[in-house]
Design an enzyme around this catalytic site. Structure first.
Site, PDB file in Angstrom:
ATOM      1  N   ASP A  76       7.406   6.603   0.712  1.00 37.68           N
ATOM      2  CA  ASP A  76       7.097   5.408   1.504  1.00 37.68           C
ATOM      3  C   ASP A  76       7.888   4.200   0.995  1.00 37.68           C
ATOM      4  O   ASP A  76       8.507   3.469   1.766  1.00 37.68           O
ATOM      5  CB  ASP A  76       5.589   5.119   1.412  1.00 37.68           C
ATOM      6  CG  ASP A  76       4.973   4.906   2.782  1.00 37.68           C
ATOM      7  OD1 ASP A  76       5.713   4.975   3.775  1.00 37.68           O
ATOM      8  OD2 ASP A  76       3.751   4.675   2.852  1.00 37.68           O
TER       9      ASP A  76
HETATM   10  C1  LIG Z   1       3.278   3.083  -0.693  1.00 33.60           C
HETATM   11  C2  LIG Z   1       2.111   3.436  -0.219  1.00 33.60           C
HETATM   12  C3  LIG Z   1       1.430   2.646   0.784  1.00 33.60           C
HETATM   13  C4  LIG Z   1       1.327   4.617  -0.561  1.00 33.60           C
HETATM   14  C5  LIG Z   1       2.060   5.921  -0.646  1.00 33.60           C
HETATM   15  C6  LIG Z   1       1.258   6.705  -1.655  1.00 33.60           C
HETATM   16  C7  LIG Z   1       0.849   5.670  -2.696  1.00 33.60           C
HETATM   17  C8  LIG Z   1       2.033   5.474  -3.609  1.00 33.60           C
HETATM   18  C9  LIG Z   1      -0.516   5.944  -3.365  1.00 33.60           C
HETATM   19  C10 LIG Z   1      -0.577   7.286  -4.089  1.00 33.60           C
HETATM   20  C11 LIG Z   1      -1.993   7.668  -4.411  1.00 33.60           C
HETATM   21  C12 LIG Z   1      -2.715   6.577  -5.210  1.00 33.60           C
HETATM   22  C13 LIG Z   1      -4.141   7.048  -5.697  1.00 33.60           C
HETATM   23  C14 LIG Z   1      -5.003   7.471  -4.540  1.00 33.60           C
HETATM   24  C15 LIG Z   1      -3.982   8.291  -6.596  1.00 33.60           C
HETATM   25  C16 LIG Z   1      -5.305   8.673  -7.323  1.00 33.60           C
HETATM   26  C17 LIG Z   1      -5.809   7.539  -8.152  1.00 33.60           C
HETATM   27  C18 LIG Z   1      -6.024   6.248  -7.375  1.00 33.60           C
HETATM   28  C19 LIG Z   1      -7.270   6.392  -6.537  1.00 33.60           C
HETATM   29  C20 LIG Z   1      -6.256   5.155  -8.397  1.00 33.60           C
HETATM   30  C21 LIG Z   1      -4.729   5.913  -6.558  1.00 33.60           C
HETATM   31  C22 LIG Z   1      -4.800   4.607  -5.755  1.00 33.60           C
HETATM   32  C23 LIG Z   1      -3.406   4.155  -5.323  1.00 33.60           C
HETATM   33  C24 LIG Z   1      -2.658   5.200  -4.474  1.00 33.60           C
HETATM   34  C25 LIG Z   1      -3.353   5.272  -3.131  1.00 33.60           C
HETATM   35  C26 LIG Z   1      -1.144   4.814  -4.225  1.00 33.60           C
HETATM   36  C27 LIG Z   1      -0.430   4.616  -5.565  1.00 33.60           C
HETATM   37  C28 LIG Z   1      -1.046   3.482  -3.431  1.00 33.60           C
HETATM   38  C29 LIG Z   1       0.257   3.284  -2.644  1.00 33.60           C
HETATM   39  C30 LIG Z   1       0.515   4.476  -1.816  1.00 33.60           C
END
Ligand SMILES: C=C(C)[C@H]1CC[C@]2(C)[C@H]3CC[C@@H]4[C@@]5(C)CCCC(C)(C)[C@@H]5CC[C@@]4(C)[C@]3(C)CC[C@@H]12
Length: 695
Positions: A389
């Protein structure tokens, strides 16, 4: 006043729109970091602070200066009914967050008869008690001696031996689950316990006595795979009791090596909280002292910029978004007509972004061979996990930047590597996932440990749409085979009513808001019936105040799709989509949306307490089908209040700005594109068009 097209709705004027855009640009100038980037806080829920408090107890850290204010952050978030929730105005509290916050407050010395704890305890009892908590919460309770380790799902560090072609190898797990799993396998076999001091033990949460407590999971339907893994769980527990376990110590040291090798230069792991906190605890259990550089750097990762202050509390982020926020901000500035020459804040931001391209190894290489690294991560220091992304967005922004630069060498080199990387990550079905290619081994989801959300990283429509838009800016069109495959995937995912599901943003407004601009960019016929169906769906879900909103509950209840109080970010997404369709049929809706944004703008920006970002849309696979059961066990509203939701504090700013800038061009309303020489917001005496309930 320069009113170009007069429509039925109240007029959005060129001056009004220009002023709104300029005030938003001025706000950006005031809020840029000195290194050149922008970042808004990423709010999530109190589990993050609670787990930090418990980790401080386990690690024996007694003197962290932020301790009391982290406790205050937890207290700030307690709801009237005693619970803690996972998103703003969730219809109910969350059992995991409430139990973890409770345990943390007890660890911090709060007495069981403190009225706040009494209220929380009542809520926990009314919602099924400890038996209802997820696996992670059970591990935390086990670590502090409140839950028998024997009654937690067994994990085996020996998984580290499995080669990448073998089912259940660590690379079959989504990267966030993998980096969390590795330290947890160590804890699961070592079973460390450091009880809270006697006066802080959680006896009061076991009203019938610990010996009479049912530690099993509430019954759920179990298929063959789930039953198979229960047998494996039984076997692993028996095996662990044998006097020797062949190869275990070696497996543990390989896990430790893996952990240390994956530490980022800011002290974190994978840019997210779970691997950070579990790695610290596991390393410490294996003898790494607090003074060891790996641990001390790791502990420091919880300080600013990851920690932030709000309402007298210190909150800890679950991740941080400087790359994503800076890219969208640059895009917003380009869309607003700003240039490098006229807008001094842009060049340092571009240089900062160029410096963040990742050209070193990453976990993705285990499954994708022969492709050079070249992606961007979401966070500032997460080098092993670039994501698609952020990279797609970087491609869009750099392609635009290129058009404004005389010397394009650095940008060209970055674009070439990023394009190669992103093409290498396309999944078999034509879509793109967040981090890996074809990460879809369903068997891993059946492991009892995997109840915390998503353990796989399959392709999503929103990421795929962002990639299509990026490929369009690189000159590809609908006939390009890579694009054609992606478009087939996107179309196959359209909902019968016309919208698309939002995986990483809430929810159908985000999905649809990602797809329509991508279709327009790639050259789709925007009069095509499937496109119109999507646009009609948006118009049908516009709120009476002109904005759009969709609550996190829409992930649990389909009737909530596209419904919720208007927010600035979701209004921005809907407008970006309708502007992309570029049909006079939607001009009225666009104007009403702009009117909403302009009238809710305050000091150049917008308020947005609502959570419009998604981490995990719910808990675990298949839960959307047993909502009634969840409601019956956990209590009214709980079935709509789950998942891991996020409030990206800059979404409220750059999405409305992009939408206003694009709409200004589309409606031909520009008086003056970007007026960077005006910096003080006070230059405008802005009168909201009329009173509305905003934010
Ligand atoms: C760029 C983005 C909008 C998105 C694409 C995926 C991410 C990089 C996310 C990946 C997952 C995490 C997460 C769900 C992983 C498990 C632990 C957490 C609950 C703390 C994480 C929260 C942030 C994410 C959703 C993420 C880094 C955010 C950006 C995402």
């Amino acid at each position: 006043m320069n009113v170009i097209r007069q429509l039925n709705s109240e007029a959005v004027t060129a001056d009004g729109l220009d002023d709104g855009i300029q005030r938003a640009i001025d706000w950006l100038a005031d809020n840029q970091e000195k290194e050149g980037f922008w970042v808004g806080m990423l709010e999530s829920n109190s589990c993050i602070e609670a787990e930090w408090i418990l980790a401080m107890h386990l690690l024996g850290v007694k003197d962290d200066p932020k301790y009391d204010k982290v406790v205050q952050a937890i207290l700030n978030e307690q709801r009237e009914d005693g619970s803690w929730a996972v998103y703003y105005q969730a219809p109910a509290g969350d059992i995991n967050a409430t139990v973890e916050a409770y345990a943390a407050l007890r660890a911090a010395g709060f007495k069981a008869d403190d009225v706040r704890l009494a209220k929380a305890r009542n809520w926990i009892f009314q919602h099924g008690g400890l038996r209802q908590v997820r696996v992670f919460t059970r591990y935390w309770l086990a670590l502090i001696g409140e839950w028998p380790w024997e009654e937690t799902p067994a994990l085996a560090p020996e998984m580290i031996y499995l080669p990448s072609w073998c089912p259940l190898n660590i690379y079959d797990f989504a990267c966030w689950a993998r980096a969390t799993l590795v330290p947890l396998t160590i804890l699961s076999v070592r079973r460390p316990v450091k009880p809270l001091p006697p006066a802080s033990r959680l006896d009061e949460l076991f009203p019938g006595g610990r010996e009479n407590t049912d530690y099993s999971f509430p019954d759920t339907e179990k298929g063959l795979a789930e039953r198979f893994f229960l047998v494996v769980d039984w076997f692993l527990k028996k095996y662990s009791r044998l006097p020797v376990q062949f190869g275990r110590e070696k497996a543990i040291s390989l896990c430790l090596e893996w952990i240390v090798r994956h530490q980022d230069y800011d002290g974190g792991w994978g840019g997210i909280q779970p691997p950070l906190i579990y790695s610290l605890v596991a390393l410490n259990v294996e003898g790494y002292a607090l003074t060891h550089p790996v641990i001390s750097k790791g502990l420091d990762a919880f300080n600013p910029p990851w920690a932030y202050e709000k309402n007298g509390g210190t909150y800890l982020q679950c991740s941080e978004s400087p790359v994503w926020d800076t890219l969208f901000t640059l895009l917003a500035l380009f869309e607003s007509g700003c240039t490098f020459e006229g807008t001094p804040m842009m060049r340092p931001a571009l240089d900062w972004i160029l410096g963040k391209q990742i050209t070193r190894w990453g976990d993705w290489q285990v499954k994708v061979r022969g492709v050079r690294p070249g992606g961007w991560a979401f966070e500032r220091a997460n080098t092993a996990y670039p994501d698609v992304d952020d990279t797609a967005l970087a491609l869009v922004v750099l392609s635009e930047a290129r058009r404004h630069l005389e010397d394009t060498a650095a940008v060209d080199a970055a674009l070439e590597r990023a394009e190669e990387w992103i093409l290498g990550l396309q999944c078999k079905n034509g879509g793109w996932a967040a981090f890996d290619r074809d990460n879809n081994s369903v068997i891993v989801t059946k492991i009892p440990f995997c109840d915390f959300g998503e353990v796989l990283d399959p392709p999503s429509v929103d990421v795929t749409a962002h990639v299509v838009e990026a490929l369009a800016t690189l000159g590809r069109d609908m006939h390009d085979p890579v694009v054609a495959k992606a478009l087939r995937y996107i179309r196959s995912e359209q909902e019968p009513e016309g919208s698309w599901f939002g995986r990483w943003g809430v929810n159908h407004i985000y999905g649809t808001g990602a797809v329509l601009p991508a279709l327009a960019a790639i050259g789709e016929d925007m009069r095509a019936p499937y496109v119109r169906r999507a646009a009609d769906w948006l118009v049908a879900h516009q709120n009476a105040d002109g904005g759009w909103g969709e609550s996190c509950a829409s992930y649990m209840d389909d009737s909530q799709r596209g419904r919720g109080p208007s927010t600035a970010s979701q209004t921005g997404w809907a407008l970006m989509a309708l502007v992309a369709v570029a049909s006079p049929d939607y001009d009225g809706a666009i104007r009403r949306g702009l009117d909403y944004l302009l009238s809710c703008q305050k000091a150049g920006t917008w308020d947005e307490p609502q959570y419009t970002g998604t981490g995990f849309p719910g808990y675990g696979v298949g839960e959307r089908t047993n909502l009634k059961e969840i409601g019956a066990t956990l209590g009214q509203g709980c079935e709509l209040a789950r998942g891991f939701m996020l409030n990206y504090n800059m979404y409220r700013h750059y999405f409305p700005l992009i939408a206003m800038a694009r709409a200004r061009r589309y409606l031909g309303l520009a008086v003056q594109p970007c007026r960077p020489e005006l910096t003080a917001a006070a230059e405008f005496d802005f009168e909201p068009l009329r009173g509305r309930a905003c934010g």
